[in-house]
Design a protein around this motif. Structure first.
Motif, PDB file in Angstrom:
ATOM      1  N   ALA B 169      49.949  35.868  47.635  1.00 45.54           N
ATOM      2  CA  ALA B 169      50.440  35.800  46.265  1.00 45.54           C
ATOM      3  C   ALA B 169      49.376  36.274  45.289  1.00 45.54           C
ATOM      4  N   ALA B 170      48.132  35.828  45.515  1.00 44.43           N
ATOM      5  CA  ALA B 170      47.070  36.279  44.615  1.00 44.43           C
ATOM      6  C   ALA B 170      46.854  37.779  44.743  1.00 44.43           C
ATOM      7  N   SER B 171      46.953  38.297  45.975  1.00 43.79           N
ATOM      8  CA  SER B 171      46.692  39.724  46.155  1.00 43.79           C
ATOM      9  C   SER B 171      47.748  40.588  45.501  1.00 43.79           C
ATOM     10  N   VAL B 172      49.004  40.141  45.488  1.00 45.12           N
ATOM     11  CA  VAL B 172      49.997  41.032  44.895  1.00 45.12           C
ATOM     12  C   VAL B 172      49.825  41.102  43.393  1.00 45.12           C
ATOM     13  N   ILE B 173      49.336  40.022  42.782  1.00 46.37           N
ATOM     14  CA  ILE B 173      49.049  40.110  41.350  1.00 46.37           C
ATOM     15  C   ILE B 173      47.916  41.108  41.127  1.00 46.37           C
ATOM     16  N   MET B 174      46.924  41.055  42.009  1.00 47.18           N
ATOM     17  CA  MET B 174      45.851  42.037  41.926  1.00 47.18           C
ATOM     18  C   MET B 174      46.402  43.450  42.089  1.00 47.18           C
ATOM     19  N   LEU B 175      47.399  43.590  42.992  1.00 44.35           N
ATOM     20  CA  LEU B 175      47.986  44.914  43.217  1.00 44.35           C
ATOM     21  C   LEU B 175      48.625  45.445  41.954  1.00 44.35           C
ATOM     22  N   LEU B 176      49.362  44.574  41.256  1.00 50.17           N
ATOM     23  CA  LEU B 176      50.010  45.036  40.042  1.00 50.17           C
ATOM     24  C   LEU B 176      48.964  45.462  39.024  1.00 50.17           C
ATOM     25  N   GLY B 177      47.869  44.689  38.956  1.00 54.08           N
ATOM     26  CA  GLY B 177      46.797  45.083  38.064  1.00 54.08           C
ATOM     27  C   GLY B 177      46.234  46.441  38.432  1.00 54.08           C
ATOM     28  N   LEU B 178      46.041  46.666  39.733  1.00 56.11           N
ATOM     29  CA  LEU B 178      45.492  47.946  40.177  1.00 56.11           C
ATOM     30  C   LEU B 178      46.441  49.093  39.853  1.00 56.11           C
ATOM     31  N   VAL B 179      47.744  48.877  40.051  1.00 53.93           N
ATOM     32  CA  VAL B 179      48.698  49.956  39.757  1.00 53.93           C
ATOM     33  C   VAL B 179      48.701  50.249  38.261  1.00 53.93           C
ATOM     34  N   THR B 180      48.575  49.205  37.453  1.00 55.61           N
ATOM     35  CA  THR B 180      48.531  49.437  36.009  1.00 55.61           C
ATOM     36  C   THR B 180      47.297  50.240  35.630  1.00 55.61           C
ATOM     37  N   VAL B 181      46.164  49.907  36.233  1.00 54.11           N
ATOM     38  CA  VAL B 181      44.960  50.689  35.953  1.00 54.11           C
ATOM     39  C   VAL B 181      45.154  52.132  36.382  1.00 54.11           C
ATOM     40  N   TYR B 182      45.819  52.298  37.548  1.00 52.05           N
ATOM     41  CA  TYR B 182      46.076  53.640  38.072  1.00 52.05           C
ATOM     42  C   TYR B 182      46.815  54.495  37.051  1.00 52.05           C
ATOM     43  N   MET B 233      40.830  39.535  38.785  1.00 52.05           N
ATOM     44  CA  MET B 233      39.991  38.413  39.204  1.00 52.05           C
ATOM     45  C   MET B 233      40.789  37.356  39.928  1.00 52.05           C
ATOM     46  N   ILE B 234      42.067  37.201  39.587  1.00 53.09           N
ATOM     47  CA  ILE B 234      42.863  36.185  40.277  1.00 53.09           C
ATOM     48  C   ILE B 234      42.824  36.444  41.767  1.00 53.09           C
ATOM     49  N   GLY B 235      43.042  37.693  42.137  1.00 55.77           N
ATOM     50  CA  GLY B 235      43.025  38.007  43.559  1.00 55.77           C
ATOM     51  C   GLY B 235      41.695  37.642  44.195  1.00 55.77           C
ATOM     52  N   PHE B 236      40.597  37.954  43.518  1.00 53.99           N
ATOM     53  CA  PHE B 236      39.292  37.734  44.122  1.00 53.99           C
ATOM     54  C   PHE B 236      38.844  36.287  44.040  1.00 53.99           C
ATOM     55  N   LEU B 237      39.208  35.604  42.956  1.00 53.30           N
ATOM     56  CA  LEU B 237      38.805  34.211  42.850  1.00 53.30           C
ATOM     57  C   LEU B 237      39.492  33.365  43.903  1.00 53.30           C
ATOM     58  N   VAL B 238      40.755  33.703  44.212  1.00 51.27           N
ATOM     59  CA  VAL B 238      41.450  32.922  45.233  1.00 51.27           C
ATOM     60  C   VAL B 238      40.832  33.188  46.594  1.00 51.27           C
ATOM     61  N   LYS B 239      40.370  34.415  46.786  1.00 51.99           N
ATOM     62  CA  LYS B 239      39.804  34.757  48.089  1.00 51.99           C
ATOM     63  C   LYS B 239      38.429  34.153  48.270  1.00 51.99           C
ATOM     64  N   LEU B 240      37.695  33.949  47.181  1.00 52.89           N
ATOM     65  CA  LEU B 240      36.286  33.602  47.287  1.00 52.89           C
ATOM     66  C   LEU B 240      36.001  32.335  48.086  1.00 52.89           C
ATOM     67  N   LYS B 270      33.526  36.575  51.786  1.00 58.31           N
ATOM     68  CA  LYS B 270      32.676  37.492  51.025  1.00 58.31           C
ATOM     69  C   LYS B 270      33.454  38.672  50.506  1.00 58.31           C
ATOM     70  N   MET B 271      34.631  38.915  51.108  1.00 58.04           N
ATOM     71  CA  MET B 271      35.480  39.986  50.598  1.00 58.04           C
ATOM     72  C   MET B 271      35.801  39.742  49.133  1.00 58.04           C
ATOM     73  N   GLY B 272      35.982  38.480  48.783  1.00 60.91           N
ATOM     74  CA  GLY B 272      36.305  38.172  47.398  1.00 60.91           C
ATOM     75  C   GLY B 272      35.172  38.578  46.467  1.00 60.91           C
ATOM     76  N   ALA B 273      33.954  38.194  46.844  1.00 57.32           N
ATOM     77  CA  ALA B 273      32.821  38.536  46.001  1.00 57.32           C
ATOM     78  C   ALA B 273      32.601  40.039  45.966  1.00 57.32           C
ATOM     79  N   TYR B 274      32.728  40.677  47.138  1.00 55.36           N
ATOM     80  CA  TYR B 274      32.555  42.130  47.197  1.00 55.36           C
ATOM     81  C   TYR B 274      33.549  42.825  46.266  1.00 55.36           C
ATOM     82  N   GLY B 275      34.810  42.362  46.345  1.00 51.20           N
ATOM     83  CA  GLY B 275      35.818  42.967  45.491  1.00 51.20           C
ATOM     84  C   GLY B 275      35.491  42.808  44.025  1.00 51.20           C
ATOM     85  N   MET B 276      34.928  41.618  43.678  1.00 51.68           N
ATOM     86  CA  MET B 276      34.559  41.412  42.279  1.00 51.68           C
ATOM     87  C   MET B 276      33.547  42.443  41.831  1.00 51.68           C
TER      88      MET B 276
END
Lengths: 566, 524
Positions: B169-182, B233-240, B270-276
């Motif tokens: 769930a957190a990752s798909v919100i991140m995905l929408l953010g990424l598509v918007t940036v795209y 950040m939601i995606g990465f904070l949840v992963k952290l 660490k994927m979360g921190a790396y992504g940040m």
């Protein structure tokens, strides 16, 4: 652009796939009935062999024969449609003697025909030795319906295919409706084919009644349109709409047509018959309903909303924009929430179909949000192209994994399972390959990379976001409010995807974690055509996820044929 | 330029457990040799630069292959000093995990799944294309889901689902953010797709964001940048994971099998921190500065909360899980200080925790395996009959609480220094540091006390736990000994000579600050 009159030169060649299906229809009606009847010439005693009727031979009366024929003919039609894409396609129209186009053959219609024929080929392959005479799980030729009843089934499948093909090719609303009704009536009977069981008849009745009401309403809307504009041709209707589309009469007609096609697409609140229909029909038929029938509905919606009541008819946003947006939100949410509570896998898949319909409606809403004023036309054309491509891609890959999921359920139906989630239990132990295939189909439905379901969802999200950001110039003064509200449709879609993961994952959980039910410990029933179809679905699901480029290009060509005509 | 395709993950479903096991071990060791060679490679291979002196935005071992041309998606991989330690860590942990869980059941499926997990993790770290990044990000979920489901503890059904759905769930919100940036990039940057006119390429987007952020201007406008920053950040904070999004972690860790936990805690967090580092901080530095207070708050709360909850646990594995949450808080504090020292602290903590935490989980796994119980109180006087296990446990806990000369100390020290800089720069009272410091001291005391009970107390009348039902108490097996030794050795190595990794991390953070942040934020 060529224009051909019916039965003139080049007619058969242009409509080759459909003619193959017609030949298949006649073959199916004749061949299983051929026997050793003899015809006595009157006034003599000479008996001439006349092969229709009489005692049939071993080959003729084999109950698997009609299924094989139907699969072969559908595959040939699919192949012919696919080859028509090679070397480019010349847009061809079949016109009446006075020049009004009735059918149009272009990339858009051929692409949808690919979807229809592919789904029907897979479904008929899956039914080849699956139709039981009694409820026993006996799959030998003795246990299946007799040959003539099998013929009924496959004849209905072929007429469904023909109806869908006409819907794809139609250039005026009346032809569209003829095709739609042909396909719909065939599916009504197909849904209730298992007449010995209670679920089958109940499902058929519900689907038939609701479907007929919806068709009736749609037909009434159609007649109102005719009343208003004097013609049912797409081109003339769209001109009339552009000229004076804001009157009450055409708007009411549009609403009624939306109801009619909304039922076909299983949009809420017209979807109530769908779960029961999918649950009561045999799994391959339910699969056809979920994929090909839905594609037919989307096709109709695209024709109506984008060609007739095209967004450029009004200023800056389409008249149906808000209505469709609300509809899409209700549909996706309802579908997902209802699926969470379903314990019958076919019902769950039905509700997931409803949710996917919601996503597609959101995509169409996005097109309605485009701005068609003078300076913007090129940009809006590009954005509309992206969205329609995404829609067609989504419908195509839905065949792969949704039909695949239904095919796995059809294997379970052969041992009288598939009605409860628990009958899927322990599938990983019983048949690891099928369990893996089902899990991949579920993950693709949820939108997990790198499968094709993810790419299609991503494309739809990209289309919606592109439209939402179209009017936004990238500089440092952007405010969030600059983004069009359709972006929130994308957000809702994403949230709904997250919700849907739960019930797709639940299937995986049951397969891998639970023990098999009582009496179901052995391996699954055999059946090579079905397994072959499942393998085909599996390969395409993975392939179009990893190597989606070619399919995207194909869908883009199809979308161009629709959008470019504006 | 080497094509980095070593992470083709085999998913062979063989019946032959032992040979599959050996094959995966050999394959993972080959990968380790490869990455270690890459570390030294700058001296020998033409075109690669020394890791510590890579300029920001340039990568070693790049490779690009067109994937979906029309959308601007490329199979683009490369490593810089941010991702290389993580990649090395993953390839290091894979053979160690395989050795530590050598006797796992259903080996024919378990070991390929571990390898698939490693492959997906490496894919995340080397991906230089947003689409590829997201694909591998989600690909890590499936092997972990199966690892927890099939080899996990008593509540594995709940834990695996919670883990999957929460992070998805957190990752798909991140995905929408990424598509918007795209879609908010200008058309026809380099590597743009033919059809949409835009690209998913990360270095291109970073460079564009950097130029758009120059001066005081906010890339994409203030409100939009903030919202997109939050979404990513939601995606990465949840992963952290950071408190308050951490609740999936204790369940996932406790129910996961040893190998799963080792990879989960060692690399996946660490994927979360790396992504940040890679995405929100590079694209949206203004918003990062704006939300600095919140990030710091999350970090501090994670550190303190994780440690205090850890004190109250009786289940050994849950204790380790919460200590992981606490250490991730250290990372988040390091990031939130927005100082080069703090970032280097975060990076080094990612690396050090990636060596220490698998050791802790291996110890837990051995504990469970040999004593059939995970309760801390069930064991007394372990040193008498299981000296290897006792030593490993002691060592692991010492490393975890930050004993000097072990790797964890370096990271924590740097974090505290950076925090002090940050507090004094912002003008807040230095007393804010007292909280975390006291908490760390408190947890150290608690660890010592519980270790004293479990390992040393009892003298001659050692009590085997009841769960063993009177059987003779075994010590850990050979495979586990090897794994513990290797992990311990590297912990000491990086504790004594941290500059092996720290040089390149420092180089990267300084380059980042000099090229990206200071011109944009003006030397804050």
């Amino acid at each position: 652009m060529e224009q051909i009159e019916p039965f003139a030169e080049g007619f058969v060649l242009a409509l080759a796939p459909e003619f193959v299906l017609v030949i298949g229809l006649f073959t199916l009606m004749i061949v299983p009935n051929m026997g050793n009847a003899k015809f006595r010439i009157p006034l003599t005693q000479i008996r001439v062999p006349w092969f229709f009727g009489g005692k049939r031979g071993k080959l003729d009366s084999d109950p698997r024969l009609p299924g094989l024929f139907a699969t072969v003919f559908f595959t040939i039609a699919f192949g012919l449609t696919a080859t028509s894409f090679v070397n480019g396609m010349v847009k061809t129209q079949i016109v009446t003697p006075s020049g009004t186009p009735m059918l149009q053959i272009d990339e858009f219609s051929r692409m949808f025909e690919l979807i229809f024929f592919g789904a029907l080929a897979l479904a008929s392959a899956a039914s080849v030795n699956r139709l039981p005479a009694t409820g026993r799980s006996d799959r030998s030729p003795n246990g299946l319906y007799n040959n003539r009843r099998q013929v009924d089934f496959y004849v209905l499948l072929i007429t469904t295919g023909l109806g869908m093909a006409v819907v794809a090719l139609a250039q005026d609303l009346f032809m569209l409706f003829i095709g739609l009704e042909l396909a719909s009536f065939s599916t009504y009977v197909l849904v209730s084919f298992m007449k010995e069981s209670k679920e089958g008849t109940e499902a058929g009745m519900k689907y038939f009644i609701v479907g007929s009401v919806a068709s009736g309403v749609g037909l009434y809307g159609l007649s109102l349109l005719y009343l208003w504009s004097g013609s049912l041709q797409f081109t003339e209707l769209s001109a009339a709409f552009a000229a004076n589309g804001m009157e009450p009469l055409p708007l009411i007609a549009l609403g009624m047509l939306l109801v009619g096609f909304g039922f076909k697409v299983s949009a809420a609140p017209f979807h109530f018959a769908a779960p029961d229909a999918y649950a009561g029909a045999t799994a391959p038929v339910a699969g056809v309903l979920a994929t090909a029938s839905k594609a037919m509905g989307v096709l109709g919606l695209l024709r109506i909303l984008l060609t007739i009541a095209s967004p450029e008819a009004t200023d800056g946003s389409a008249v149906w924009l808000v209505a469709l947006g609300v509809l899409s939100v209700i549909t996706m949410t309802w579908g997902n929430l209802a699926a969470l509570g379903s314990t019958n896998p076919k019902r769950m898949l039905a509700y997931s179909s409803v949710a996917h319909a919601g996503y597609m409606l959101a995509a169409i809403t996005a097109i309605g949000a485009l701005n068609w004023e003078e300076g913007h036309i090129d940009m809006s054309n590009d954005a509309a192209l992206v969205v329609v491509t995404a829609l067609i891609f989504h419908l195509t890959v839905l065949v792969c994994f949704k039909l695949g999921a239904f095919l796995v359920l059809s294997l379970l139906e052969s041992e009288k399972g598939g009605h409860t989630l628990e009958s899927l239990g322990g599938l990983a132990k019983r048949d690891p390959f099928i369990a893996v295939a089902m899990f991949i189909f579920m993950m693709s439905l949820a939108g997990v990379p790198p499968l094709s379901g993810f790419v299609s969802k991503l494309l739809v999200i990209m289309g919606i976001v592109k439209v939402a950001l179209l009017d936004v110039t990238v500089n440092s003064d952007l405010v969030f409010g600059d983004i069009h509200w359709v972006w929130f449709l994308a957000l809702l879609m994403v949230i709904n995807s997250a919700i849907s993961v739960f019930y797709y994952l639940r299937v995986g959980l049951v397969m891998y974690f639970h023990e098999p039910e009582e009496g179901r410990e052995g391996p699954l029933p055999k059946g090579s055509p079905v397994r072959f179809a499942i393998i085909a679905c599996l390969i395409t699901t993975i392939f179009f996820g990893v190597g989606a480029g070619h399919l995207i290009a194909l869908c883009e060509a199809a979308a161009n044929a629709l959008v470019g005509a504006w | 330029m080497m094509a980095f395709v070593a992470y083709a993950s085999p998913a062979a479903r063989d019946r032959m457990g032992p040979s599959v096991r050996m094959a995966t071990l050999i394959f993972s060791m080959l990968m380790l040799v490869l990455t270690t060679a890459m570390f030294f490679g700058s001296n020998y291979i033409e075109g690669t630069k020394d890791w510590a002196s890579l300029t920001f935005g340039s990568f070693n071992y790049e490779f690009r292959y067109v994937w979906i041309e029309s959308l601007g998606i490329h199979w683009s991989v490369g490593m810089d000093a941010l991702s290389f330690p993580m990649v090395w860590l993953t390839t290091f942990l894979l053979p160690v995990t395989i050795v530590a869980t050598w006797n796992e059941k259903n080996a024919a499926i378990y070991f390929p799944l571990v390898l698939m997990m490693g492959g997906a993790l490496i894919g995340v770290f080397v991906a230089l294309d947003l689409f590829m990044f997201y694909v591998f990000w989600e690909l890590t979920l499936i092997p972990m889901f199966f690892l927890i489901l099939k080899w996990g503890g008593y509540d594995r059904k709940y834990a695996s689902q919670k883990f999957f759905i929460y992070t998805f769930a957190a990752s798909v919100i991140m995905l929408l953010g990424l598509v918007t940036v795209y879609f908010l990039q200008p058309e026809n940057l380099s590597y743009a797709g033919a059809w949409t006119g835009r690209t998913f390429d990360i270095p291109t987007l970073t460079a564009h964001a950097q130029s758009a952020n120059a001066g005081g201007a906010w890339f994409l406008g203030e409100s939009l940048q903030k919202i997109l920053f939050v979404m990513l950040m939601i995606g990465f904070l949840v992963k952290l994971p950071s408190v308050p999004f951490h609740t999936w972690l204790p369940d996932a860790h406790v129910q996961a099998p040893t190998g799963g936990s080792m990879l989960l805690a060692g690399v996946m967090l660490k994927m979360g921190a790396y992504g940040m580092f890679r995405l929100p901080l590079a694209f949206f530095p203004h918003a990062a500065e704006h939300f600095q207070f919140w990030l710091m708050a999350f970090g501090m709360v994670s550190l303190v909360w994780g440690a205090i909850v850890c004190l109250g646990q009786t289940n050994l594995k849950k204790m380790v899980a919460y200590s992981s949450v606490s250490h991730m808080g250290v990372i988040l504090i390091g990031i939130a200080t927005m100082q080069p020292l703090g970032w280097a602290a975060a990076l080094f903590m990612m690396f050090a925790h990636g060596i220490i935490s698998p050791m802790l989980f291996a110890v837990c796994g051995a504990f469970k395996h040999h004593y059939h119980s995970m309760e801390i109180g069930s064991m007394r006087g372990m040193a008498k009959h299981s000296p290897w296990l006792a030593t490993s446990m002691m060592f692991a806990w010492m490393a975890s609480l930050g004993l000097p000369l072990l790797a964890g100390f370096v990271a924590e020290l740097m974090m505290f220094l950076a925090l002090w800089h940050f507090l004094s720069a912002e003008g807040w009272s230095v007393l804010w540091m007292v909280g975390p410091a006291l908490v760390l001291a408190l947890t150290a005391a608690y660890y010592l006390w519980s270790m004293q009970r479990t390992i040393f107390e009892g003298g001659d009348e050692t009590q085997p736990p009841e769960s063993l039902k009177g059987q003779r108490v075994p010590d850990i097996g050979d495979a586990e000994k090897v794994a513990m030794l290797i992990l311990a050795a590297f912990t000491i190595l990086f504790g004594i000579m941290p500059w092996i990794a720290l040089d390149m991390m420092n180089g990267w953070t300084v380059a980042f600050f000099e090229t990206l942040l200071i011109p944009i934020l003006g030397g804050a």
